[in-house]
Design a protein around this motif. Structure first.
Motif, PDB file in Angstrom:
ATOM      1  N   ARG A 127      30.001  36.973  28.703  1.00  0.00           N
ATOM      2  CA  ARG A 127      29.963  38.213  28.893  1.00  0.00           C
ATOM      3  C   ARG A 127      29.909  38.738  30.471  1.00  0.00           C
ATOM      4  O   ARG A 127      29.705  39.831  30.788  1.00  0.00           O
ATOM      5  N   GLY A 128      29.900  37.546  31.289  1.00  0.00           N
ATOM      6  CA  GLY A 128      29.950  37.831  32.597  1.00  0.00           C
ATOM      7  C   GLY A 128      31.238  38.530  33.220  1.00  0.00           C
ATOM      8  O   GLY A 128      32.376  38.326  32.444  1.00  0.00           O
ATOM      9  N   PRO A 129      31.316  39.465  34.054  1.00  0.00           N
ATOM     10  CA  PRO A 129      32.341  40.353  34.554  1.00  0.00           C
ATOM     11  C   PRO A 129      33.402  39.219  35.283  1.00  0.00           C
ATOM     12  O   PRO A 129      33.137  38.323  35.682  1.00  0.00           O
ATOM     13  N   ILE A 130      34.817  39.497  35.209  1.00  0.00           N
ATOM     14  CA  ILE A 130      35.645  38.836  35.645  1.00  0.00           C
ATOM     15  C   ILE A 130      35.574  39.118  36.997  1.00  0.00           C
ATOM     16  O   ILE A 130      35.144  40.293  37.554  1.00  0.00           O
ATOM     17  N   GLY A 131      35.989  38.305  37.904  1.00  0.00           N
ATOM     18  CA  GLY A 131      36.223  38.358  39.525  1.00  0.00           C
ATOM     19  C   GLY A 131      37.351  38.797  39.875  1.00  0.00           C
ATOM     20  O   GLY A 131      38.728  38.830  38.986  1.00  0.00           O
ATOM     21  N   ALA A 132      37.486  39.412  41.052  1.00  0.00           N
ATOM     22  CA  ALA A 132      38.659  39.967  41.703  1.00  0.00           C
ATOM     23  C   ALA A 132      39.944  38.749  41.926  1.00  0.00           C
ATOM     24  O   ALA A 132      40.915  38.751  41.707  1.00  0.00           O
TER      25      ALA A 132
ATOM     26  N   TYR B  27      35.513  42.704  31.198  1.00  0.00           N
ATOM     27  CA  TYR B  27      34.910  41.924  30.622  1.00  0.00           C
ATOM     28  C   TYR B  27      35.851  40.950  29.681  1.00  0.00           C
ATOM     29  O   TYR B  27      36.712  41.806  29.361  1.00  0.00           O
ATOM     30  N   PRO B  28      35.567  39.819  29.723  1.00  0.00           N
ATOM     31  CA  PRO B  28      36.251  39.090  28.422  1.00  0.00           C
ATOM     32  C   PRO B  28      36.212  39.722  27.134  1.00  0.00           C
ATOM     33  O   PRO B  28      35.166  40.263  26.795  1.00  0.00           O
ATOM     34  N   GLY B  29      37.405  39.571  26.177  1.00  0.00           N
ATOM     35  CA  GLY B  29      37.145  40.304  24.997  1.00  0.00           C
ATOM     36  C   GLY B  29      37.636  41.605  24.839  1.00  0.00           C
ATOM     37  O   GLY B  29      38.148  42.245  23.883  1.00  0.00           O
ATOM     38  N   GLN B  30      38.030  42.280  26.131  1.00  0.00           N
ATOM     39  CA  GLN B  30      38.627  43.718  26.146  1.00  0.00           C
ATOM     40  C   GLN B  30      40.079  43.415  26.101  1.00  0.00           C
ATOM     41  O   GLN B  30      40.790  42.723  26.690  1.00  0.00           O
ATOM     42  N   MET B  31      40.416  44.221  25.196  1.00  0.00           N
ATOM     43  CA  MET B  31      42.307  44.361  24.948  1.00  0.00           C
ATOM     44  C   MET B  31      42.544  45.312  25.808  1.00  0.00           C
ATOM     45  O   MET B  31      42.178  46.579  26.041  1.00  0.00           O
TER      46      MET B  31
END
Length: 396
Positions: free
Chosen positions: A154-159, A113-117
């Motif tokens: 909060r949506g997951p990133i795509g491939a 997810y966005p925001g994760q380091m």
């Protein structure tokens, strides 16, 4: 609906063990965000988890890192797994070997997810990518300003960038036979119109079940193998959608002759103008496109069949079809290598002017996102020169 058989492909060289391990990479993605809503429960097998433990412990050699790989990176909205892997690795399809993991904490290993380091940890000549904060040599935690995460992030990133393939996840269709030849077809438009736009009324002849939504296709064209000329299937060009309004019927006139009254539909969304002769079909199953990019776990040898949209050549972010599908070992998410066929030249100093075939050269990478029985569609991730029918496709 799909093709019925195909010859299993035979590759030219074995897949390195590191790439075979990459197939299990769906078990290596980072875990959930606290407070995150429940996500689909994608299966992870015991074998995948076992291999995941091995590759997570090993990481990748430092020589496999990209020259300017950062020490840390915070995922942003709009990032893709391929983008991030390309940032850290020379060979992005080897991403599963790089991602560190905590098997106990991972709720859904397919999602980040966005925001994760992400922190690049280097030790013993190898590197891993882990979730965390940057720690300097003194053990002090480094804090830096960061944007507050909002609901829209909060949506997951795509491939990959799904906007590039979203229309093709349902619109690109390959049929096993030319069954659209007998499908319901547009025979006329209101007031004699031949070209029809959004909102126009069309009259359809053929058996139509009383379902509300239909898809409209242009007459299907055969896809042929570049080497053998064999028909692999029939590609139906997507036109748009139509709403079923009124059924048709067959009447008998007073003189005993039959009279056909066509069904009535309203054209809803269109990629191109509809016309008399276009066929109607029930909607195809939808694919959300969230496949994990990975290398094939077996040798694969294929060729480019066509460029989608009747083009003669294609470049980055364009769609091509290849002559391998499910029966040939291809699956959604495969990352494949594109090879430019070597040209034939004459040896000018040879008295017989012998023909010399130059070697094939790597030209780019392909991401497979839609797979039929004997044909697959892929997005060109990168190419140095135009990609053409007949170019070779293999493991990356």
């Amino acid at each position: 609906m799909f093709l019925r058989h195909a010859t299993v492909s035979r590759g030219r060289s074995p897949v390195p063990g590191s790439l075979a391990a990459a197939v299990t990479g769906l078990a290596l993605l980072l875990g959930s965000v606290p407070g995150q809503a429940a996500e689909p429960n994608y299966p992870v097998t015991d074998a995948q988890r076992g291999t995941a433990r091995q590759v997570a412990q090993a990481g990748v050699p430092l020589s496999e890192l990209a020259p300017n790989a950062p020490d840390s990176y915070t995922i942003k909205r709009g990032d893709t797994l391929w983008d991030i892997s390309s940032l850290f690795l020379r060979s992005p399809w080897r991403w599963p070997e790089l991602w560190g993991m905590n098997l106990e904490a991972i709720r859904n290993p397919h999602l980040i997810y966005p925001g994760q380091m992400l922190v690049l940890v280097k030790s013993g000549g190898r590197a891993q990518l882990q979730l965390g904060r940057v720690i300097d040599a003194s053990g002090t935690q480094k804090l830096s300003p960061r944007a507050r995460e909002t609901a829209m992030d909060r949506g997951p990133i795509g491939a990959i960038n799904l906007t590039l393939i979203q229309p093709f996840l349902t619109e690109a269709v390959v049929l096993d036979t030319n069954e659209l030849a007998d499908a319901p077809r547009i025979v006329a438009g209101r007031e004699g119109r031949v070209l029809l736009g959004r909102g126009d009324i069309a009259y359809v002849r053929g058996e139509m079940a009383p379902r509300r939504d239909w898809q409209v296709f242009r007459r299907a064209q055969p896809l042929t193998d570049p080497q053998t000329g064999e028909v692999l299937g029939y590609e139906a060009a997507y036109v748009g959608t139509a709403e079923y309004l009124q059924p048709g019927e067959q009447r008998t006139l007073d003189d005993g002759k039959p009279e056909i009254v066509p069904a009535t539909v309203s054209l809803k969304t269109l990629r191109q103008e509809a016309t008399v002769g276009d066929r109607l079909s029930a909607p195809q199953p939808r694919d959300d496109g969230r496949h994990v990019p990975h290398a094939p776990n077996a040798p694969l040898d294929a060729q480019v069949v066509s460029v989608y949209g009747d083009g003669l050549q294609a470049g980055q972010n364009q769609i091509i079809a290849i002559n391998r599908g499910r029966s040939g070992g291809v699956e959604p998410g495969h990352v494949l290598g594109i090879w430019r066929a070597g040209s034939v030249v004459r040896d000018g100093e040879d008295p017989t002017r012998t023909s010399v075939r130059l070697p094939d050269e790597r030209n780019g990478h392909l991401y497979v996102f839609r797979v039929f029985e004997r044909v697959s569609y892929g997005l060109i991730l990168a190419s140095e020169t135009p990609v053409r029918r007949g170019d070779r496709i293999s493991q990356p």
